[in-house]
Design a protein around this motif. Structure first.
Motif, PDB file in Angstrom:
ATOM      1  N   ARG A  20       0.841  -1.224   0.155  1.00 23.68           N
ATOM      2  CA  ARG A  20       0.059  -0.082   0.120  1.00 23.68           C
ATOM      3  C   ARG A  20       0.835   1.237   0.087  1.00 23.68           C
ATOM      4  O   ARG A  20       0.540   2.188  -0.873  1.00 23.68           O
ATOM      5  N   LYS A  21       2.013   1.452   0.737  1.00 24.96           N
ATOM      6  CA  LYS A  21       2.872   2.361   1.062  1.00 24.96           C
ATOM      7  C   LYS A  21       3.463   2.692  -0.468  1.00 24.96           C
ATOM      8  O   LYS A  21       3.580   3.750  -0.709  1.00 24.96           O
ATOM      9  N   SER A  22       3.923   1.548  -1.108  1.00 24.09           N
ATOM     10  CA  SER A  22       4.415   1.666  -2.508  1.00 24.09           C
ATOM     11  C   SER A  22       3.545   2.114  -3.291  1.00 24.09           C
ATOM     12  O   SER A  22       3.978   3.104  -4.203  1.00 24.09           O
ATOM     13  N   PHE A  23       2.544   1.665  -3.592  1.00 26.72           N
ATOM     14  CA  PHE A  23       1.548   2.161  -4.361  1.00 26.72           C
ATOM     15  C   PHE A  23       1.109   3.773  -4.127  1.00 26.72           C
ATOM     16  O   PHE A  23       1.121   4.419  -5.153  1.00 26.72           O
ATOM     17  N   GLU A  24       0.970   4.074  -2.834  1.00 28.06           N
ATOM     18  CA  GLU A  24       0.735   5.500  -2.839  1.00 28.06           C
ATOM     19  C   GLU A  24       1.740   6.301  -3.118  1.00 28.06           C
ATOM     20  O   GLU A  24       1.537   7.389  -3.734  1.00 28.06           O
ATOM     21  N   ILE A  55       5.160  -3.181  -8.928  1.00 28.87           N
ATOM     22  CA  ILE A  55       3.901  -3.076  -8.162  1.00 28.87           C
ATOM     23  C   ILE A  55       2.974  -1.921  -9.018  1.00 28.87           C
ATOM     24  O   ILE A  55       1.912  -1.867  -8.549  1.00 28.87           O
ATOM     25  N   THR A  56       3.508  -1.484  -9.858  1.00 30.01           N
ATOM     26  CA  THR A  56       2.431  -0.437 -10.481  1.00 30.01           C
ATOM     27  C   THR A  56       1.389  -1.305 -11.333  1.00 30.01           C
ATOM     28  O   THR A  56       0.692  -0.524 -11.758  1.00 30.01           O
ATOM     29  N   GLN A  57       1.434  -2.368 -11.617  1.00 30.15           N
ATOM     30  CA  GLN A  57       0.467  -3.330 -12.350  1.00 30.15           C
ATOM     31  C   GLN A  57      -0.427  -4.046 -11.347  1.00 30.15           C
ATOM     32  O   GLN A  57      -1.241  -4.678 -11.574  1.00 30.15           O
ATOM     33  N   LEU A  58      -0.209  -3.825  -9.853  1.00 31.03           N
ATOM     34  CA  LEU A  58      -0.850  -4.408  -9.015  1.00 31.03           C
ATOM     35  C   LEU A  58      -1.905  -3.139  -7.920  1.00 31.03           C
ATOM     36  O   LEU A  58      -1.282  -2.348  -7.899  1.00 31.03           O
ATOM     37  N   ARG A  59      -3.017  -3.759  -7.809  1.00 31.87           N
ATOM     38  CA  ARG A  59      -3.877  -2.814  -6.980  1.00 31.87           C
ATOM     39  C   ARG A  59      -3.767  -3.349  -5.711  1.00 31.87           C
ATOM     40  O   ARG A  59      -3.959  -2.495  -4.546  1.00 31.87           O
ATOM     41  N   GLU A  60      -3.987  -4.898  -5.241  1.00 29.79           N
ATOM     42  CA  GLU A  60      -3.902  -5.109  -4.129  1.00 29.79           C
ATOM     43  C   GLU A  60      -3.875  -6.790  -3.848  1.00 29.79           C
ATOM     44  O   GLU A  60      -3.668  -7.366  -5.073  1.00 29.79           O
ATOM     45  N   VAL A  61      -3.546  -7.059  -2.776  1.00 29.27           N
ATOM     46  CA  VAL A  61      -3.036  -8.599  -2.293  1.00 29.27           C
ATOM     47  C   VAL A  61      -4.643  -9.243  -1.539  1.00 29.27           C
ATOM     48  O   VAL A  61      -4.756  -8.597  -0.510  1.00 29.27           O
TER      49      VAL A  61
END
Length: 172
Positions: A20-24, A55-61
């Motif tokens: 989540r932090k990386s996505f933000e 991780i730019t291709q991922l929304r969540e796990v």
């Protein structure tokens, strides 16, 4: 037995928070790169083999979700799930990458972002998030069939284990 489950859950929660932090950071473009061109990847297992997605291709796990089978669907479509009142297709990337799939495996689902639509991918386990210097990525080795080659972007070694880098943005 309970302690082992609690440790696994805490590790999983830590990975989710880091994702989540990386996505933000990636969304707000506040990541300051130093000493080269780095990109963050989530490393996961399919069987005994390690793979990674940016991780730019991922929304969540997600973990432990009931997957509803879809009758007469192709082998790569494992079923569908309800994720926050959205119906997502669950893709069995074991099948796409020609890796043996065991029904008891794949306790995790990686929800991707795509130019077409969101989907979830079955994976057997999570290893962690890593920052990879783009100069360390070795080119992919061709030679498998064409449908597998188009999904692979390169390879790296992480903790003395070969990790295959994937690009699954256009996988149906």
């Amino acid at each position: 037995m309970v302690m082992k489950g609690q440790r696994a859950y805490k590790r999983f929660e830590g990975l989710l928070q880091e994702l989540r932090k990386s996505f933000e950071l990636s969304v707000t473009e506040e990541v300051k790169e130093t000493e080269g061109d780095f990109e963050r990847y989530l490393i996961f297992l399919l069987g005994t083999e390690a793979f990674a997605l940016p991780i730019t291709q991922l929304r969540e796990v997600l973990s432990e979700r009931e997957v509803i089978p879809v009758p007469y669907s192709p082998p790569s479509v494992h079923g569908v799930i309800n994720c926050r009142n959205r119906i997502l297709s669950v893709t069995n990337i074991h099948n796409l990458l020609q890796i043996m799939f065991k029904k008891k495996d794949a306790p995790f689902l990686l929800v991707t972002r795509s130019s077409k639509f969101e989907k979830a991918l079955l994976v057997d386990g999570l290893i962690g998030l890593v920052a990879i210097n783009q100069s360390e990525i070795k080119p992919k080795v061709s030679g498998q069939n064409e449908s597998v080659d188009r999904l692979i972007t390169g390879e790296i070694y992480h903790q003395e284990k070969l990790v295959t880098l994937l690009d699954l943005m256009e996988v149906g």
